[in-house]
Design an enzyme around this catalytic site. Structure first.
Site, mmCIF file in Angstrom:
data_model
loop_
_atom_site.group_PDB
_atom_site.id
_atom_site.type_symbol
_atom_site.label_atom_id
_atom_site.label_comp_id
_atom_site.label_asym_id
_atom_site.label_seq_id
_atom_site.Cartn_x
_atom_site.Cartn_y
_atom_site.Cartn_z
ATOM 1 N N CYS A 36 0.834 -1.204 0.000
ATOM 2 C CA CYS A 36 0.000 0.000 0.000
ATOM 3 C C CYS A 36 0.870 1.256 0.000
ATOM 4 O O CYS A 36 0.367 2.367 -0.085
ATOM 5 C CB CYS A 36 -1.018 -0.009 1.131
ATOM 6 S SG CYS A 36 -0.394 0.498 2.720
ATOM 7 N N CYS A 107 -1.571 8.844 4.888
ATOM 8 C CA CYS A 107 -0.247 8.268 5.152
ATOM 9 C C CYS A 107 0.125 8.490 6.618
ATOM 10 O O CYS A 107 0.777 7.659 7.244
ATOM 11 C CB CYS A 107 0.838 8.911 4.292
ATOM 12 S SG CYS A 107 0.367 9.276 2.612
#
Lengths: 212, 387
Positions: A36, A107
């Site tokens: 990811c 993130c």
């Protein structure tokens, strides 16, 4: 000239605090994966009596936001009790960093999640955890509130992106108000599945896009 | 910006000062619209400058000037080639073929035509980015009107074997469009040998200005106009001609040649060698054989680190590069080219593209390799994927 990051973010990115491995950690957690694009590993050393976080370290495979948040979150958690540290959310980290670009918040959340999961893991291994309870729509929603809507930089529940959730016999279906061919659709689908699938009694997660 | 090492030339390159000088008179002296030979003197002067520019471009690819149309750039040329060919064939053939690693201006034009009722087959590529020629041949049907396969790849620099691709298209009776936006003047393209029907050319990657491109249309190729208006560019593209842009484009072509390409090749070799000497555990993305790779392209994946962090670190050291990482893209998805090449997400996330130009120096290549080593080592030290 304006880089998209604040000076504080750049400073933590270039000179991250509390980085590295911890050999004798009392608890650790990994969030994300190389697939990811971002991954954080977080280690805790906790005083058994006072439950104060004595030492904390993190490792990051990820972008600038990910590294900077790992640095700031470990600074915030160090010296706090587990109960105090549990309250640290990405908003606190975001404020401390002087604001991240909204598209980068997802993130940053990984580092916050890693801290929470590490604390949960510590509680499990030290008999402080609660009983296993069957998954309900509310539990799914609560988990989804840790998935960030990359358009708004806020979670998908609060921003109304998740329209409906249904739970039945191990099947969870999530309706998302976004066109199937939207640039963030694929990314969002895998983030939602990753978040719900680990629940102990869930076998299958389906994400359906309903937007026009 | 003085000491900056600019290595993003496949996005846009420095406009050569000589190109700027050639263009300037066409802003404040010869600013008339390029008009017919029966017009006033300034209009005729503008027309002559436009025609000279057209000739320079045509000569470089062994075409005739009447086969060159000026457009606003590679994206417009690709749109006109794909949609224009499809529209001209309406009521007849209705199937398109393109590779999976085309520039979005080709891929999305094809996908848009699919929504309008055309059929589309996308051709596979191998791990180095070469089109699977067997799959290409099988994909072309009797009703295939156009095959669009790029000449050089924008990300990993793969140069496709156009002669063989053109042979397959001829044999099967389909038109061939090739997007040479990233290869023009850097890889050989002789249209007297390669029977391509439509070719896209672009200026700003070879030190020409932005906002000007061209489309080669082989004589007799059926193509429908997409931009309607006045009679310009052989009535295939309306709009007042960008004379200054065309002059700049032509000057950029004149300034690029075998000597410049050889210089860029030498820089490319040096950067690959210096990286190999300085950094452990990286993989080359794209062809290993440099002859099949665009001269300015160096693309590698550093294991165990994420590309956006590398880009930002290098930027702060004054080096401009880009990455195929999801964190860098607007869609939050890794490079579509690398996914089509069968790369893992991790390899795409760790990829860094350095694209060189004749304005770069050997010393810059050495500094880039050293800085890459420092950055990658620092990031690996904090990576959970490191042992």
């Amino acid at each position: 000239m304006a880089l998209p990051y604040s000076e504080k973010v750049l400073d933590h990115f270039l000179h991250p605090h509390n980085v590295g491995k911890m050999k004798d950690a009392d608890a650790l957690a990994t969030e994300g994966s190389p697939a990811c694009g971002d991954m954080v590993k977080l280690y805790l050393k906790v005083d058994e009596k006072s439950r104060v976080i004595q030492d904390i370290k993190f490792e990051s495979y990820g972008c600038a936001s990910n590294i900077a948040t790992g640095s700031v979150i470990t600074e915030l958690a160090k010296g706090k009790t587990l109960d105090e540290a549990k309250k640290i959310n990405w908003k606190a980290a975001n404020e401390e960093l002087g604001g991240l670009p909204s598209v980068k918040v997802h993130c940053a959340v990984l580092a916050v999640d890693a801290l929470r999961t590490a604390i949960e893991n510590y509680e499990h291994s030290h008999g402080l955890n609660k009983e296993k309870i069957p998954t309900t729509e509310d539990i799914v929603m609560k988990r989804l509130s840790r998935v960030i809507n990359p358009i708004a930089g806020l979670d998908v529940v609060k921003t109304g992106l998740v329209k409906e959730v249904r739970v039945g016999q191990g099947d969870v279906t999530v309706w998302v108000d976004l066109p199937e061919d939207h640039q963030f659709a694929n990314n969002l689908r895998s983030e939602i599945i990753e978040r719900i699938e680990p629940l102990w009694d869930v076998q299958r997660v389906t994400v359906t896009f309903t937007g026009a | 910006m003085e000491n900056r090492i600019y290595l993003d030339n496949a996005a846009a390159s420095r406009t050569d000062p000589e190109v700027v000088r050639a263009m300037l008179p066409y802003f404040d002296e010869i600013y008339a619209v390029a008009s017919s030979q029966f017009s006033h003197t300034p209009g005729i002067l503008a027309r002559e400058a436009l025609d000279r520019s057209r000739e320079i471009l045509a000569r470089r690819i062994a075409a005739s000037p009447e086969e060159i149309l000026f457009t606003s750039g590679g994206t417009e040329s690709n749109n006109l080639a794909v949609k224009g060919a499809a529209w001209a064939a309406r009521g007849g053939k209705k199937h398109l073929v393109c590779s999976k690693i085309e520039h979005p201006s080709v891929l999305h034009s094809c996908q848009w035509l699919e929504k309008q009722g055309f059929g589309l087959t996308t051709v596979r590529v191998d791990g180095e980015g070469f089109v699977d020629l067997d799959h290409l041949e099988k994909s072309i049907r009797p009703d295939t009107l156009l095959v669009s396969i790029q000449h050089g790849n924008q990300e990993v620099g793969t140069i496709q074997p156009l002669d063989r691709i053109a042979g397959i298209c001829r044999k099967k009776g389909a038109l061939l469009h090739t997007d040479a936006s990233f290869s023009f003047t850097q890889a050989d393209l002789d249209l007297s040998v390669i029977p391509a029907d439509l070719v896209t050319l672009s200026a700003h990657r070879i030190h020409g200005p932005k906002g000007i491109g061209a489309l080669y249309v082989r004589k007799g190729t059926p193509i429908e106009k997409m931009m309607h208006g006045g009679y310009h560019e052989y009535n295939l593209r309306s709009g007042t001609e960008n004379v200054a842009g065309a002059v700049g484009f032509a000057r950029a072509v004149e300034l690029s040649g075998a000597r410049e390409t050889a210089r860029i090749r030498a820089l490319q070799r040096r950067l690959f060698e210096r990286l190999a000497a300085a950094v452990d555990d990286f993989r080359i993305n794209g062809p290993e054989d440099m002859e099949s790779r665009l001269p300015g392209n160096v693309n590698v994946s550093f294991d165990r680190v994420e590309g956006e962090s590398v880009v930002l670190h290098l930027d702060m050291k004054g080096i401009s590069v880009i990455t195929g990482s999801a964190c860098f893209s607007r869609s939050l998805e890794p490079s579509a080219v690398m996914m089509a090449m069968g790369f893992s997400h991790e390899r795409a996330h760790g990829s860094i593209r350095f694209t060189l130009s004749r304005f770069n120096t050997e010393e810059e290549m050495d500094r880039t390799a050293e800085s890459s080593r420092d950055v990658v080592e620092a990031l690996r030290k904090i990576s959970p994927l490191s042992k």
